[in-house]
Design an enzyme around this catalytic site. Structure first.
Site, mmCIF file in Angstrom:
data_model
loop_
_atom_site.group_PDB
_atom_site.id
_atom_site.type_symbol
_atom_site.label_atom_id
_atom_site.label_comp_id
_atom_site.label_asym_id
_atom_site.label_seq_id
_atom_site.Cartn_x
_atom_site.Cartn_y
_atom_site.Cartn_z
ATOM 1 C CD1 TRP A 113 -2.617 1.749 0.753
ATOM 2 C CD2 TRP A 113 -1.629 1.999 2.753
ATOM 3 N NE1 TRP A 113 -3.174 2.846 1.379
ATOM 4 C CE2 TRP A 113 -2.587 3.019 2.592
ATOM 5 C CE3 TRP A 113 -0.876 1.945 3.938
ATOM 6 C CZ2 TRP A 113 -2.815 3.997 3.579
ATOM 7 C CZ3 TRP A 113 -1.103 2.905 4.910
ATOM 8 C CH2 TRP A 113 -2.058 3.917 4.736
ATOM 9 C CD GLN B 159 6.571 6.619 0.346
ATOM 10 O OE1 GLN B 159 5.735 5.847 0.813
ATOM 11 N NE2 GLN B 159 7.577 7.070 1.060
ATOM 12 C CE1 TYR C 75 -4.422 -0.861 -0.154
ATOM 13 C CE2 TYR C 75 -2.694 -2.508 -0.273
ATOM 14 C CZ TYR C 75 -3.728 -1.902 0.410
ATOM 15 O OH TYR C 75 -4.059 -2.347 1.681
ATOM 16 N N GLY D 192 5.072 -2.473 5.779
ATOM 17 C CA GLY D 192 5.415 -1.816 4.523
ATOM 18 C C GLY D 192 6.881 -1.437 4.573
HETATM 19 N N1 LIG Z 1 -6.742 -3.378 5.128
HETATM 20 C C1 LIG Z 1 -6.522 -2.093 5.134
HETATM 21 O O1 LIG Z 1 -7.461 -1.287 5.144
HETATM 22 C C2 LIG Z 1 -5.102 -1.601 5.125
HETATM 23 C C3 LIG Z 1 -4.830 -0.235 5.326
HETATM 24 C C4 LIG Z 1 -3.493 0.141 5.302
HETATM 25 C C5 LIG Z 1 -2.493 -0.796 5.111
HETATM 26 N N2 LIG Z 1 -2.816 -2.109 4.901
HETATM 27 C C6 LIG Z 1 -1.790 -3.145 4.644
HETATM 28 O O2 LIG Z 1 -0.773 -3.085 5.619
HETATM 29 C C7 LIG Z 1 0.491 -2.902 4.988
HETATM 30 C C8 LIG Z 1 1.418 -2.167 5.867
HETATM 31 O O3 LIG Z 1 0.890 -0.880 6.218
HETATM 32 P P1 LIG Z 1 1.902 0.287 6.513
HETATM 33 O O4 LIG Z 1 2.771 0.493 5.333
HETATM 34 O O5 LIG Z 1 1.139 1.439 7.045
HETATM 35 O O6 LIG Z 1 2.746 -0.414 7.693
HETATM 36 P P2 LIG Z 1 3.908 0.029 8.641
HETATM 37 O O7 LIG Z 1 4.838 -1.138 8.640
HETATM 38 O O8 LIG Z 1 3.343 0.478 9.941
HETATM 39 O O9 LIG Z 1 4.616 1.290 7.945
HETATM 40 C C9 LIG Z 1 5.507 1.098 6.894
HETATM 41 C C10 LIG Z 1 6.284 2.362 6.596
HETATM 42 O O10 LIG Z 1 7.043 2.774 7.727
HETATM 43 C C11 LIG Z 1 8.349 3.188 7.313
HETATM 44 N N3 LIG Z 1 9.310 2.232 7.884
HETATM 45 C C12 LIG Z 1 9.220 0.870 7.900
HETATM 46 N N4 LIG Z 1 10.249 0.331 8.556
HETATM 47 C C13 LIG Z 1 11.022 1.349 8.965
HETATM 48 C C14 LIG Z 1 12.225 1.410 9.699
HETATM 49 N N5 LIG Z 1 12.825 0.318 10.153
HETATM 50 N N6 LIG Z 1 12.757 2.645 9.959
HETATM 51 C C15 LIG Z 1 12.149 3.762 9.513
HETATM 52 N N7 LIG Z 1 10.996 3.770 8.801
HETATM 53 C C16 LIG Z 1 10.424 2.563 8.540
HETATM 54 C C17 LIG Z 1 8.330 3.168 5.787
HETATM 55 O O11 LIG Z 1 7.847 4.434 5.328
HETATM 56 P P3 LIG Z 1 8.789 5.686 4.913
HETATM 57 O O12 LIG Z 1 10.181 5.169 4.744
HETATM 58 O O13 LIG Z 1 8.186 6.185 3.652
HETATM 59 O O14 LIG Z 1 8.637 6.664 6.031
HETATM 60 C C18 LIG Z 1 7.298 2.125 5.495
HETATM 61 O O15 LIG Z 1 6.725 2.229 4.208
HETATM 62 C C19 LIG Z 1 0.119 -2.212 3.670
HETATM 63 O O16 LIG Z 1 1.107 -2.307 2.685
HETATM 64 C C20 LIG Z 1 -1.121 -2.969 3.295
HETATM 65 O O17 LIG Z 1 -0.781 -4.227 2.751
HETATM 66 C C21 LIG Z 1 -4.104 -2.510 4.924
#
Ligand SMILES: NC(=O)c1ccc[n+]([C@@H]2O[C@H](COP(=O)([O-])OP(=O)(O)OC[C@H]3O[C@@H](n4cnc5c(N)ncnc54)[C@H](OP(=O)(O)O)[C@@H]3O)[C@@H](O)[C@H]2O)c1
Length: 336
Positions: free
Chosen positions: A21, A27, A54, A285
């Site tokens: 996502w 992005q 997405y 993500g």
């Molecule tokens: N069912 C639904 O309604 C729904 C809604 C939303 C998401 N989802 C699913 O959940 C998945 C994950 O959501 P999310 O992307 O919000 O999860 P998340 O794991 O909470 O956030 C991921 C983001 O955090 C940053 N990040 C990750 N690891 C890092 C680290 N070690 N150090 C610094 N920054 C870090 C990156 O963004 P930056 O580097 O850009 O800052 C990354 O894209 C989505 O891809 C999708 O499959 C489902």
């Protein structure tokens, strides 16, 4: 990589599951997206989650290309249906027409002949639940979908779906995909216990609150370059947190706890999620491969009760959302 059963089903998923996502088709450029998928595979992640909506289908296409040379049987590919994919009245929702047509379109974009888990992305108040469940069941019987799940449904909606499925002999929902992290705990009181009774596993999104729980958003400072908070299109998804100084300060108070355990804040946040009851997988993500390498480190960590209590104390109740009614607000009525 640890694998866990998705609820009471026989399907196993990687405890860290990769989601695309915001990133794929939007992005991040395709070469970075492919590097992230390759990194995920190298780390043993086998479960990949996307959705038709997405980047309006582009995320499914990028994921399909990224996985095309992999052994299909060794992967679990999850996608979703519900949000509008066109301007027509039947281009959205969970009607039989849109579920079946949406599935065919997703299979094509993903370049596969089956979806391991097909999820209703929200609850559809305009379609009888029986119609939706029968359409999903037909897809299962046709072998186009192997398992069925839902996302952001309330405990009552989930229980009703299982009751109908059992009465009519339809395939049962095996998973629920809600938001869940240290700051957003709305599933704990109702959704998790109901699902536990019904054998439904949680595969939870935004386990590090979209990056906020890494501590990289500092109180009073601009979002770091190349972060979700600095990205014009994606910032809206973290703004509600990064514009609240009290949230950013609370996250910074977790730093000494992570330091004492010799782990990063991202690892602390993921270990927290993975240790909570009913959680089958944390859906992460990544905007670059290094983040996945760091995040997989969380699998080595178990947080004891004393650490859990310190986390709650450090955050403070004011920044933790626990209201189960927030789940009902996730599905618009009428549908968009
Ligand atoms: N069912 C639904 O309604 C729904 C809604 C939303 C998401 N989802 C699913 O959940 C998945 C994950 O959501 P999310 O992307 O919000 O999860 P998340 O794991 O909470 O956030 C991921 C983001 O955090 C940053 N990040 C990750 N690891 C890092 C680290 N070690 N150090 C610094 N920054 C870090 C990156 O963004 P930056 O580097 O850009 O800052 C990354 O894209 C989505 O891809 C999708 O499959 C489902």
């Amino acid at each position: 990589m640890e694998h866990r059963h998705l609820g009471r089903s026989g399907l196993m998923v990687s405890a860290l599951t990769y989601g695309n996502w915001i990133t794929h088709g939007s992005q991040v450029e395709e070469d970075t997206a492919i590097k992230c998928v390759n990194q995920a595979l190298e780390l043993g992640i086998t479960t990949f989650d996307t959705a038709d909506i997405y980047a309006q289908g582009r995320a499914e296409e990028v994921l399909g290309r990224a996985l095309k040379d992999q052994r299909r049987d060794g992967l679990e590919i999850f996608t979703k249906v519900y949000w509008p994919m066109g301007s027509g009245p039947n281009d959205r929702g969970l009607s039989r027409k849109h579920v079946i047509e949406g599935c065919h379109a997703s299979l094509k974009r993903l370049g596969t002949d089956r979806i391991d888990l097909y999820q209703a992305h929200r609850y559809d108040f305009q379609t009888p639940l029986e119609e939706t469940l029968r359409a999903f069941d037909d897809l299962v019987r046709q072998g186009k979908v192997l398992y069925v799940g839902i996302s952001e449904w309330t405990a009552e909606q989930i229980a009703e779906a299982v009751e109908i499925a059992d009465a009519l002999g339809f395939d049962r929902i095996i998973s629920s995909q809600p938001q869940y992290n240290m700051l957003w705990r709305v599933i704990e009181s109702d959704v998790v216990p109901t699902c536990a009774d019904l054998g439904i596993g949680q595969i939870v999104w935004s386990p590090i609150a979209g990056g906020v729980l890494t501590g990289k958003y500092r109180p009073g400072a601009k979002p770091p370059a190349e972060s979700r908070g600095a990205d014009e299109k994606s910032a809206m998804f973290v703004r509600g947190m990064i514009e609240r100084t009290e949230v950013l300060e609370a996250v910074q108070r977790l730093t000494p706890i992570a330091d004492e355990l010799n782990i990063t804040l991202a690892q602390l946040a993921l270990a927290w999620v993975l240790g909570r009851p009913g959680i089958s997988a944390a859906l992460v993500g990544a905007s670059r491969p290094e983040q996945l390498v760091e995040n997989v480190g969380a699998l080595e960590v178990t947080l004891d009760d004393a650490v859990l209590a310190r986390i709650d104390e450090a955050l403070g109740e004011d920044v933790i959302e626990r209201d189960p009614a927030r789940t009902a607000m996730m599905s618009p009525n009428p549908r968009p």
